[in-house]
Design a protein around this motif. Structure first.
Motif, PDB file in Angstrom:
ATOM      1  N   TYR A 493       0.907  -1.080   0.023  1.00 18.76           N
ATOM      2  CA  TYR A 493      -0.098  -0.064  -0.030  1.00 18.76           C
ATOM      3  C   TYR A 493       0.908   1.416   0.119  1.00 18.76           C
ATOM      4  CZ  TYR A 493      -3.247   3.503   2.020  1.00 18.76           C
ATOM      5  OH  TYR A 493      -3.896   4.604   2.215  1.00 18.76           O
ATOM      6  N   PHE A 494       0.691   1.886  -1.288  1.00 21.70           N
ATOM      7  CA  PHE A 494       1.745   3.107  -1.284  1.00 21.70           C
ATOM      8  C   PHE A 494       0.849   4.125  -1.985  1.00 21.70           C
ATOM      9  CE2 PHE A 494       4.772  -0.304  -0.757  1.00 21.70           C
ATOM     10  CZ  PHE A 494       5.558   0.266  -0.025  1.00 21.70           C
ATOM     11  N   ALA A 495       0.113   4.755  -0.996  1.00 20.30           N
ATOM     12  CA  ALA A 495      -0.794   6.008  -1.898  1.00 20.30           C
ATOM     13  C   ALA A 495      -0.296   7.119  -2.486  1.00 20.30           C
ATOM     14  CB  ALA A 495      -1.821   6.341  -0.606  1.00 20.30           C
ATOM     15  N   ASP A 496       1.097   7.428  -1.995  1.00 19.34           N
ATOM     16  CA  ASP A 496       1.512   8.776  -2.885  1.00 19.34           C
ATOM     17  C   ASP A 496       2.173   8.476  -4.123  1.00 19.34           C
ATOM     18  OD1 ASP A 496       3.210  10.881  -3.459  1.00 19.34           O
ATOM     19  OD2 ASP A 496       4.400  10.841  -1.608  1.00 19.34           O
ATOM     20  N   PRO A 497       1.728   8.760  -5.110  1.00 19.60           N
ATOM     21  CA  PRO A 497       2.310   8.505  -6.397  1.00 19.60           C
ATOM     22  C   PRO A 497       3.735   8.679  -6.603  1.00 19.60           C
ATOM     23  CG  PRO A 497       0.357   9.746  -6.551  1.00 19.60           C
ATOM     24  CD  PRO A 497       0.665   9.682  -5.328  1.00 19.60           C
ATOM     25  N   SER A 498       4.104   9.459  -5.810  1.00 17.60           N
ATOM     26  CA  SER A 498       5.869   9.996  -5.983  1.00 17.60           C
ATOM     27  C   SER A 498       6.551   9.447  -4.999  1.00 17.60           C
ATOM     28  CB  SER A 498       5.854  11.526  -5.728  1.00 17.60           C
ATOM     29  OG  SER A 498       5.569  11.768  -4.397  1.00 17.60           O
ATOM     30  N   SER A 499       5.918   8.109  -4.334  1.00 17.76           N
ATOM     31  CA  SER A 499       6.667   7.098  -3.464  1.00 17.76           C
ATOM     32  C   SER A 499       8.137   6.621  -4.262  1.00 17.76           C
ATOM     33  CB  SER A 499       5.836   6.191  -3.071  1.00 17.76           C
ATOM     34  OG  SER A 499       6.576   5.179  -2.059  1.00 17.76           O
ATOM     35  N   ALA A 500       8.952   6.464  -3.442  1.00 16.39           N
ATOM     36  CA  ALA A 500      10.025   5.856  -3.689  1.00 16.39           C
ATOM     37  C   ALA A 500       9.967   4.454  -4.210  1.00 16.39           C
ATOM     38  CB  ALA A 500      11.321   5.710  -2.907  1.00 16.39           C
ATOM     39  N   MET A 501       8.862   3.847  -3.575  1.00 17.16           N
ATOM     40  CA  MET A 501       8.409   2.229  -3.940  1.00 17.16           C
ATOM     41  C   MET A 501       7.607   2.406  -5.012  1.00 17.16           C
ATOM     42  SD  MET A 501       9.167  -0.502  -3.019  1.00 17.16           S
ATOM     43  CE  MET A 501      10.152  -0.292  -1.398  1.00 17.16           C
ATOM     44  N   THR A 502       8.151   2.067  -6.223  1.00 19.57           N
ATOM     45  CA  THR A 502       7.303   1.655  -7.418  1.00 19.57           C
ATOM     46  C   THR A 502       6.809   0.375  -7.493  1.00 19.57           C
ATOM     47  OG1 THR A 502       9.340   1.282  -8.772  1.00 19.57           O
ATOM     48  CG2 THR A 502       8.958   3.409  -8.560  1.00 19.57           C
ATOM     49  N   ALA A 503       6.099   0.019  -8.435  1.00  9.77           N
ATOM     50  CA  ALA A 503       5.659  -1.535  -8.689  1.00  9.77           C
ATOM     51  C   ALA A 503       6.719  -2.350  -8.816  1.00  9.77           C
ATOM     52  CB  ALA A 503       4.279  -1.642  -9.484  1.00  9.77           C
ATOM     53  N   GLU A 504       7.492  -1.778  -9.719  1.00 10.62           N
ATOM     54  CA  GLU A 504       8.799  -2.695 -10.330  1.00 10.62           C
ATOM     55  C   GLU A 504       9.709  -2.716  -9.125  1.00 10.62           C
ATOM     56  OE1 GLU A 504      12.399  -2.344 -13.739  1.00 10.62           O
ATOM     57  OE2 GLU A 504      11.076  -0.727 -13.137  1.00 10.62           O
ATOM     58  N   ARG A 505       9.919  -1.716  -8.239  1.00 10.84           N
ATOM     59  CA  ARG A 505      11.031  -2.080  -7.365  1.00 10.84           C
ATOM     60  C   ARG A 505      10.257  -2.967  -6.311  1.00 10.84           C
ATOM     61  NH1 ARG A 505      13.354   2.894  -3.539  1.00 10.84           N
ATOM     62  NH2 ARG A 505      14.381   1.577  -1.970  1.00 10.84           N
ATOM     63  N   TYR A 506       9.098  -2.699  -5.901  1.00  7.54           N
ATOM     64  CA  TYR A 506       8.428  -3.616  -4.898  1.00  7.54           C
ATOM     65  C   TYR A 506       8.723  -5.316  -5.491  1.00  7.54           C
ATOM     66  CZ  TYR A 506       4.857  -5.389  -1.591  1.00  7.54           C
ATOM     67  OH  TYR A 506       4.050  -5.959  -0.602  1.00  7.54           O
ATOM     68  N   ALA A 507       8.407  -5.436  -6.581  1.00  8.30           N
ATOM     69  CA  ALA A 507       8.354  -6.825  -7.350  1.00  8.30           C
ATOM     70  C   ALA A 507       9.717  -7.425  -7.206  1.00  8.30           C
ATOM     71  CB  ALA A 507       7.987  -6.616  -8.701  1.00  8.30           C
ATOM     72  N   GLN A 508      10.644  -6.521  -7.220  1.00  7.15           N
ATOM     73  CA  GLN A 508      12.058  -7.091  -6.999  1.00  7.15           C
ATOM     74  C   GLN A 508      12.483  -6.986  -5.401  1.00  7.15           C
ATOM     75  OE1 GLN A 508      14.967  -5.009  -9.838  1.00  7.15           O
ATOM     76  NE2 GLN A 508      13.188  -4.230 -10.898  1.00  7.15           N
ATOM     77  N   GLN A 509      11.522  -6.966  -4.831  1.00  8.87           N
ATOM     78  CA  GLN A 509      12.150  -6.926  -3.263  1.00  8.87           C
ATOM     79  C   GLN A 509      12.752  -5.682  -2.791  1.00  8.87           C
ATOM     80  OE1 GLN A 509      13.156 -10.608  -1.830  1.00  8.87           O
ATOM     81  NE2 GLN A 509      11.667 -11.687  -3.147  1.00  8.87           N
TER      82      GLN A 509
END
Length: 538
Positions: A493-509
């Motif tokens: 859950y990352f509500a802020d679109p400018s979060s450092a946690m992108t979907a690609e980054r999350y998928a790569q742990q």
């Protein structure tokens, strides 16, 4: 100059914990000496001292804003002032493309990639867990031996839980160091240990939690140890956290996770129903401040910080206060209130913290100047932010005592006088609500959500996305308490679109931290966290 701290009242804590009194060094805990084990472990006092030494090391590690930096600054909801505070690039990938840029490495932030301090605490706890069971039962008062072991298991589980959520895959060291042969071989070549999987680390946490729960009793509100030493309630709370984290890992890996979700629900239900905790009222700023001054009805487990007990540190030299709090100048000159160098919440991020402001009264109870329009740090020469009264700063931990031995020209000289929560009852209740949802019992989560909302001055919840609402309430309640980023990771859950946690980054742990270059150099069996390969300069 550093003074030796006083012994805690009623034996709450002991040993060398924090720099106190007139100390100028920030938080310099000393590990209990590794004494000759064959002569040291002979009395209950020896065992007590060793366990309290572990508390000392843990607190010394955590109280220096570790929880806040890792769990709150990483969300991107805080910005730093012109002259200091947390890096505004905290947890972001450095910029290697800009030749003239300065963000090519983390610089001083590399210290956050070094897990050495955590393993120092673990080494102390391994000693306790190894030697206390071997001691004669008759040197202990009734139940004391098992209780001390329970506290040691709880603390080791807690430290490894931190390691699991920060680095994921990490060395799993469970044996006490008996002699140098465990560290070097006959050729004096260091023997090292590689990284265990995150699943293995959390399994170890759960094993230790089980031991702690079986050995500890619930605490007594108002007792000297309430909230500041482990009891069954704090062990169950940790179990709830660890089981939900394991459920997240198993789901990530495509493995069944129902047993972990169910275990979390049971443990969190037990602590809520039997732990003797209660939500504290948000009736006024004074009432809220009392929660964070410590040992309130919400104190499941917290780090004891008390000027009266000699368990404190200079707030202007470090800790969350130095990062987030405007300190009133002792000479009355408001221009010295540190408004230009503390972390603040910019206006553009406030929608992610208190989306229902101004109805949500927590914004004004937890912060000063929440209605400020400032997006830029305060500066006397700024074009947009020149009124220091409009700097949005956190008041949760703004309890201080003036240093009586301050120098004549010190205009800010305060000791911290606010406890640092590790588990707060509000936190536990919202975690129980999350467990209800994840066990298919969302209807049971709604009363908890509404209880939290009502205390905040909000209307009952009428939506259907229960996890989103729980995350919003956890954000609003626990900001500054070191939980939010890990909540977001656990629930993607990352509500802020400018979060450092992108979907690609999350998928790569990429939610795990890199490992310090010092660790990589000294331990050839440890490899860099995969996501961070090529993204650091050490």
């Amino acid at each position: 100059m550093e003074k030796t701290i006083k012994k805690l009242m009623a034996g709450i804590m002991a040993c060398s914990l924090l720099a106190a009194s007139c100390g100028k060094d920030f938080l310099s805990p000393e590990q209990v000496n590794l004494v000759y084990n064959d002569v040291y472990w002979s009395s209950e006092q020896d065992a007590e001292k060793a366990v309290l030494g572990a508390y000392a090391l843990y607190r010394g590690l955590m109280v220096n804003a570790q929880l806040y930096e890792r769990g709150d600054v990483t969300t991107g909801y805080f910005n730093r002032g012109w002259n200091g505070g947390s890096s505004n690039a905290f947890y972001h990938i450095p910029d290697f493309t800009n030749v003239s840029g300065t963000q090519k490495s983390w610089g001083a932030l590399e210290s956050f990639a070094n897990w050495g301090g955590y393993y120092k605490v673990i080494a102390q706890l391994n000693q306790c867990i190894s030697y206390i069971p071997k001691m004669a039962d008759n040197v202990f008062a009734s139940g004391a031996k098992s209780k001390l072991l329970g506290e040691a298991y709880f603390l080791r589980a807690l430290v490894y839980y931190h390691i699991a959520t920060i680095w994921g895959n990490a060395p799993l060291v469970l044996d006490a160091i008996e002699n140098s042969n465990q560290v070097i071989d006959g050729e004096s070549v260091p023997i090292y240990q590689g990284r265990s999987t995150d699943i293995e680390v959390v399994e170890s946490v759960l094993n230790d939690v089980t031991e702690a729960i079986g050995r500890l009793d619930y605490g007594t509100p108002g007792a000297a140890a309430w909230g500041v030493r482990a009891n069954k309630g704090s062990a169950l709370a940790l179990g709830g956290y660890a089981n939900l984290w394991m459920a997240f890992l198993m789901e990530r890996d495509g493995q069944p996770n129902e047993a972990y979700r169910s275990a979390a629900l049971q443990q969190l239900t037990d602590v809520v129903q039997n732990g003797r905790y209660a939500l504290a009222p948000y009736a006024s700023e004074t009432a809220v401040k009392a929660i964070f001054q410590g040992q309130s009805s919400e104190a499941v487990f917290e780090l004891n910080i008390s000027y009266e007990q000699g368990e404190t540190y200079r707030a202007d030299y470090g800790g969350i206060q130095a990062l987030t709090t405007k300190l009133v100048p002792l000479d009355g000159d408001v221009n010295k209130d540190r408004a230009s160098n503390i972390n603040f919440v910019p206006a553009s991020k406030k929608q992610f913290v208190f989306p229902e402001y101004p109805q949500d009264k927590r914004a004004d109870l937890f912060f000063d100047a929440w209605d400020s329009p400032y997006n830029e740090p305060f500066s006397d020469v700024s074009q947009v932010a020149t009124d220091r009264t409009k700097v949005t700063w956190m008041t949760k931990f703004a309890s201080f005592m003036v240093d009586p031995s301050r120098e004549w020209n010190e205009y800010v000289a305060y000791f911290a006088d606010a406890n640092m929560p590790v588990f707060r009852f509000t936190d536990v209740k919202l975690l129980l609500a999350e467990a209800y949802v994840k066990n298919g019992q969302a209807a049971l989560a709604v009363p908890i959500i509404n209880e939290i909302r009502e205390r905040a001055g909000l209307l009952p919840y009428t939506g259907s996305d229960h996890i989103q609402e729980i995350m919003r309430q956890r954000t609003a309640e626990l900001i500054g308490e070191g939980k939010i980023f890990f909540d977001y990771v656990r629930n993607n859950y990352f509500a802020d679109p400018s979060s450092a946690m992108t979907a690609e980054r999350y998928a790569q742990q990429g939610y795990y931290w890199p490992v310090s270059g010092l660790i990589l150099t000294n331990n050839k069996m440890v490899q860099q966290t995969p996501y961070w390969n090529g993204k650091t300069t050490w």
